[in-house]
Write a protein that holds these residues in place. Structure first.
Motif, PDB file in Angstrom:
ATOM      1  N   ASP A   1       0.806  -1.354   0.072  1.00 57.34           N
ATOM      2  CA  ASP A   1      -0.382   0.230  -0.365  1.00 57.34           C
ATOM      3  C   ASP A   1       0.428   1.060   0.378  1.00 57.34           C
ATOM      4  O   ASP A   1       0.980   2.209  -0.913  1.00 57.34           O
TER       5      ASP A   1
ATOM      6  N   LYS B   1      -7.406  -0.240  -6.248  1.00 61.44           N
ATOM      7  CA  LYS B   1      -6.202  -0.291  -5.493  1.00 61.44           C
ATOM      8  C   LYS B   1      -6.409  -0.985  -4.829  1.00 61.44           C
ATOM      9  O   LYS B   1      -5.439  -2.361  -4.519  1.00 61.44           O
ATOM     10  N   GLU B   2      -7.757  -1.817  -4.452  1.00 57.74           N
ATOM     11  CA  GLU B   2      -7.978  -3.065  -3.264  1.00 57.74           C
ATOM     12  C   GLU B   2      -7.863  -4.251  -3.517  1.00 57.74           C
ATOM     13  O   GLU B   2      -7.072  -5.250  -3.481  1.00 57.74           O
ATOM     14  N   ASN B   3      -8.624  -4.880  -4.916  1.00 56.16           N
ATOM     15  CA  ASN B   3      -8.247  -5.549  -6.048  1.00 56.16           C
ATOM     16  C   ASN B   3      -7.046  -5.571  -6.214  1.00 56.16           C
ATOM     17  O   ASN B   3      -6.506  -7.433  -6.279  1.00 56.16           O
TER      18      ASN B   3
ATOM     19  N   LYS C   1      -4.393  -6.655  -3.759  1.00 54.22           N
ATOM     20  CA  LYS C   1      -4.821  -8.003  -3.182  1.00 54.22           C
ATOM     21  C   LYS C   1      -4.147  -9.144  -4.542  1.00 54.22           C
ATOM     22  O   LYS C   1      -3.342 -10.137  -3.232  1.00 54.22           O
TER      23      LYS C   1
END
Length: 107
Positions: A7, A94-96, A99
């Motif tokens: 991140d 961003k999140e996907n 991950k």
């Protein structure tokens, strides 16, 4: 490498000079679905490659021209990680994206 470190790298890239700025006037591309789809794929690939190039260590720096989107090799915690950037989710999601990248690193 944990998800928090990824991140931090992601955010540093988005605020760096290496992050490509989006063009403001894309009327023609938006009207043409095929061009819009191609532009989206190209933007995603560009962001991926620049992010990996500037915020990770290339596993084979002397062989940089052989780094391909389907076989991009970086070093993470001393281990070679081969990524297929063609299969990554959208960089802007961003999140996907994080991950996916974290999962690839842990393989």
């Amino acid at each position: 490498m944990n998800i928090n470190e990824l991140d931090e790298k992601y955010e540093a890239f988005k605020s760096s000079q290496h992050f490509p700025e989006k063009e403001l006037d894309q009327k023609f591309i938006k009207k043409n679905r095929q061009l819009n789809d191609l532009k989206s794929i190209m933007d995603n690939m560009l962001c991926n490659i620049l992010f990996l190039k500037y915020f990770f260590i290339l596993a084979r720096p002397d062989d940089e021209c052989s780094q391909m989107a389907k076989n991009y090799v970086i070093l993470v915690d001393g281990k070679e990680v081969t990524l297929n950037v063609n299969q990554s989710p959208q960089f802007y999601d961003k999140e996907n994206y994080l991950k996916w990248l974290h999962g690839e690193i842990l393989k």
